[in-house]
Scaffold this motif. Structure first.
Motif, short mmCIF file in Angstrom:
data_model
loop_
_atom_site.label_atom_id
_atom_site.label_comp_id
_atom_site.label_asym_id
_atom_site.label_seq_id
_atom_site.Cartn_x
_atom_site.Cartn_y
_atom_site.Cartn_z
N ILE A 134 1.01 17.11 3.99
CA ILE A 134 0.86 15.86 4.64
C ILE A 134 2.24 15.11 4.49
N ASP A 135 2.87 14.60 5.65
CA ASP A 135 4.03 13.65 5.38
C ASP A 135 3.47 12.29 5.01
N ASN A 136 4.24 11.61 4.18
CA ASN A 136 3.72 10.56 3.56
C ASN A 136 3.56 9.20 5.15
N ILE A 137 4.90 9.60 5.83
CA ILE A 137 5.35 8.57 6.92
C ILE A 137 3.83 8.57 7.90
N ASP A 138 3.17 9.78 8.08
CA ASP A 138 1.95 9.86 8.99
C ASP A 138 0.80 8.98 8.42
N ILE A 139 0.76 8.40 7.20
CA ILE A 139 -0.20 7.84 6.85
C ILE A 139 -0.38 6.09 6.98
N PRO A 140 -1.17 5.58 7.90
CA PRO A 140 -0.96 4.17 7.97
C PRO A 140 -1.52 3.36 6.79
N HIS A 141 -0.69 2.32 6.63
CA HIS A 141 -0.95 1.57 5.37
C HIS A 141 -1.02 0.04 5.88
N PHE A 142 -2.13 -0.71 5.51
CA PHE A 142 -2.03 -2.26 5.83
C PHE A 142 -2.45 -2.96 4.44
N GLY A 143 -1.41 -3.67 4.27
CA GLY A 143 -1.39 -4.11 2.75
C GLY A 143 -2.20 -5.54 2.56
N ILE A 144 -1.79 -6.27 1.32
CA ILE A 144 -2.45 -7.40 1.11
C ILE A 144 -1.25 -8.48 0.83
N SER A 145 0.06 -8.26 1.48
CA SER A 145 1.29 -9.22 1.28
C SER A 145 0.86 -10.57 1.91
N GLY A 199 0.80 -1.35 0.00
CA GLY A 199 -0.09 0.02 -0.11
C GLY A 199 0.85 1.25 -0.05
N LEU A 200 2.12 1.21 -0.22
CA LEU A 200 2.96 2.48 -0.05
C LEU A 200 2.82 3.24 -1.27
N ASP A 201 2.64 2.89 -2.49
CA ASP A 201 2.19 3.57 -3.73
C ASP A 201 1.02 4.45 -3.26
N MET A 202 0.00 3.56 -2.73
CA MET A 202 -1.33 4.34 -2.61
C MET A 202 -1.32 5.22 -1.60
N VAL A 203 -0.39 5.32 -0.42
CA VAL A 203 0.09 6.30 0.41
C VAL A 203 0.47 7.71 -0.20
N ARG A 204 1.31 7.71 -1.15
CA ARG A 204 1.71 8.74 -1.91
C ARG A 204 0.49 9.21 -2.76
N LYS A 205 -0.46 8.65 -3.22
CA LYS A 205 -1.57 8.96 -4.27
C LYS A 205 -2.43 9.58 -3.22
N GLY A 206 -2.78 8.97 -2.08
CA GLY A 206 -3.82 9.49 -1.03
C GLY A 206 -3.28 10.71 -0.74
N LYS A 223 1.39 22.63 7.72
CA LYS A 223 1.36 20.98 7.88
C LYS A 223 0.31 20.67 8.64
N ILE A 224 -0.23 19.48 8.27
CA ILE A 224 -1.32 18.91 9.30
C ILE A 224 -1.03 17.49 9.40
N LYS A 225 -1.22 17.13 10.81
CA LYS A 225 -0.96 15.67 11.20
C LYS A 225 -2.38 15.12 10.94
N VAL A 226 -2.24 13.81 10.29
CA VAL A 226 -3.14 13.00 9.84
C VAL A 226 -3.77 12.18 11.07
N LYS A 227 -5.01 12.18 11.17
CA LYS A 227 -5.73 11.52 12.49
C LYS A 227 -6.63 10.27 11.76
N GLY A 274 -10.73 16.43 11.90
CA GLY A 274 -9.43 16.21 11.36
C GLY A 274 -9.51 15.48 10.20
N LEU A 275 -8.25 15.18 9.53
CA LEU A 275 -8.21 14.74 8.18
C LEU A 275 -7.64 13.21 8.43
N SER A 276 -8.51 12.19 7.96
CA SER A 276 -8.18 10.97 8.04
C SER A 276 -7.79 10.11 6.65
N ILE A 277 -6.63 9.56 6.65
CA ILE A 277 -6.53 8.93 5.55
C ILE A 277 -5.81 7.36 6.01
N VAL A 278 -6.39 6.43 5.50
CA VAL A 278 -5.85 5.02 5.91
C VAL A 278 -5.90 4.20 4.73
#
Ligand SMILES: NC(=O)c1ccc[n+]([C@@H]2O[C@H](COP(=O)([O-])OP(=O)(O)OC[C@H]3O[C@@H](n4cnc5c(N)ncnc54)[C@H](OP(=O)(O)O)[C@@H]3O)[C@@H](O)[C@H]2O)c1
Length: 356
Positions: free
Chosen positions: A203-214, A184-191, A316-320, A243-247
């Motif tokens: 938004i920092d990419n590192i703040d966006i949680p990603h759970f993949g399908i590996s 899901g790293l590619d989708m982190v950038r797009k999100g 800058k905003i911290k993703v919640k 706040g802004l949520s991205i998952v």
């Protein structure tokens, strides 16, 4: 006539050249790539970045190199030299969008990046317009063709993961190492890019949680299909009062949801706003022709003098991340349904899936 310099003559760059060559509005005057490309490019090939950037004849730079460090150098220099820039590079856009937009404003040129999210789907431009008159509540998208292809083959054709990955690689949909797509790293950038456009925040990419399908396996698929649902790897962006949520995470989607119909290498995005109720965009999210088409959309907007004046990205905003809802957690051979799990519970599982 708009004189173009192209950086990167790979999959996307070749498609861009083909479309430019058949369009009288544009003239390709130089291509930056490695010396080995001389046979294909002849006198168009220039291996010095500065020679191209300092060329007064160049109006617009199209960046299709990939990665961040060299692309950052090229884009920054080009904007500062008064060239418009069009890029397909989600990595560099997701990291430096604020700086690129502010340089474009300062030097009175355009910075366009339609091809960086959703391949050939016209998405960034319509979203940029919609956010100026509507309140956008949520963007939900399947934004990675590789993972969607693999999930489709496993669910529709009963393939195991390894064979589905091999097939995706054979068809050119997956890289040799598909980890970034599967995790899901590619989708982190797009999100990040989509959320930044709407929120006008950095938004920092590192703040966006990603759970993949590996770790997906046939048993998990069987469980989800038994529930009458389909698993899709989804980027879920919610613009909420608190706040802004991205998952980024797998969703078990019902057949009524249009995203359940997005198969194989296709991408699909739903935008839900106050006035424009769910809009669904569907198209090929990657590949030479779709991606080059998105770049041409940007070039034509620049040439016709209708580029979108993206607003400044401010603080800058911290993703919640909003983790509310019911999730299926798979660990070893056990399956557990959990309401409103903690982040740790989700991270500790081998595979998670949010129920729709
Ligand atoms: N492919 C897609 O379907 C797609 C879709 C949407 C967005 N994008 C984005 O578009 C960008 C380009 O993707 P692509 O698939 O076209 O990549 P690609 O096939 O690897 O093409 C990149 C080209 O740039 C060259 N290059 C890279 N670094 C260089 C350097 N230091 N000096 C000289 N030449 C250099 C590469 O040469 P070498 O191969 O020799 O390194 C290659 O010819 C990426 O940001 C990607 O994320 C791609």
């Amino acid at each position: 006539m708009n004189n173009i310099a192209l950086f990167g003559y790979g999959t996307v760059g070749k498609g861009v050249r083909e479309l430019i060559d058949r369009n009288p509005l544009f003239h390709l005057i130089s291509v930056f790539d490695r010396k080995e490309k001389e046979k294909e490019l002849g006198s168009l090939l220039i291996t010095s970045i500065d020679e191209i950037i300092n060329d007064k004849e160049v109006d617009t730079v199209v960046e299709c190199l990939g990665g961040d460090s060299l692309s950052y150098e090229v884009i920054k220099k080009a904007l500062k030299n008064g060239k418009n820039v069009v890029t397909s590079n989600k990595e560099t856009v997701s990291i430096h969008l604020k700086e690129y937009l502010s340089l474009a404003e300062e030097y009175r040129v355009s910075f366009e990046f339609e091809a960086s999210v959703g391949g050939g789907i016209p998405l960034i431009y319509p979203l940029s317009i919609q956010k100026d008159f509507d309140e956008i509540y949520e963007i939900k998208g399947i934004l990675n063709g590789t993972s969607n292809f693999i999930l489709t083959k496993m669910q529709d054709d009963g393939m195991n993961k390894e064979d589905a990955i091999l097939l995706a690689q054979e068809k050119g949909f997956a890289e040799k190492d598909p980890t970034a797509d599967l995790e899901g790293l590619d989708m982190v950038r797009k999100g990040n890019i989509l959320a930044s456009i709407v929120s006008k925040k950095e938004i920092d990419n590192i703040d966006i949680p990603h759970f993949g399908i590996s770790n997906i396996n046939p048993q998990i698929i069987k469980e989800i299909l038994r529930l009458g649902k389909t698993i899709k790897l989804v980027t879920d962006i919610k613009f909420q009062n608190d706040g802004l949520s991205i998952v980024i995470c797998p969703f078990a989607i019902s057949p009524e949801n249009p995203l359940s119909t997005i198969k194989n290498e296709y991408n699909g995005v739903m935008i839900d706003g106050e006035y424009q109720e769910p809009l669904t965009f569907i198209g090929k999210g990657a590949g030479k022709n779709p991606t080059a088409s998105a770049i041409l959309q940007d070039l034509i907007r620049i040439e016709k003098k209708i580029p979108y004046p993206y607003q400044k990205i401010t603080e800058k905003i911290k993703v919640k991340p909003d983790l509310k809802g019911t999730y299926l957690l798979f660990k070893a051979d056990t399956l557990k349904a959990v309401n409103n799990p903690t982040f740790k519970q989700l991270k500790d599982a081998d595979f998670i899936c949010k129920m729709e």
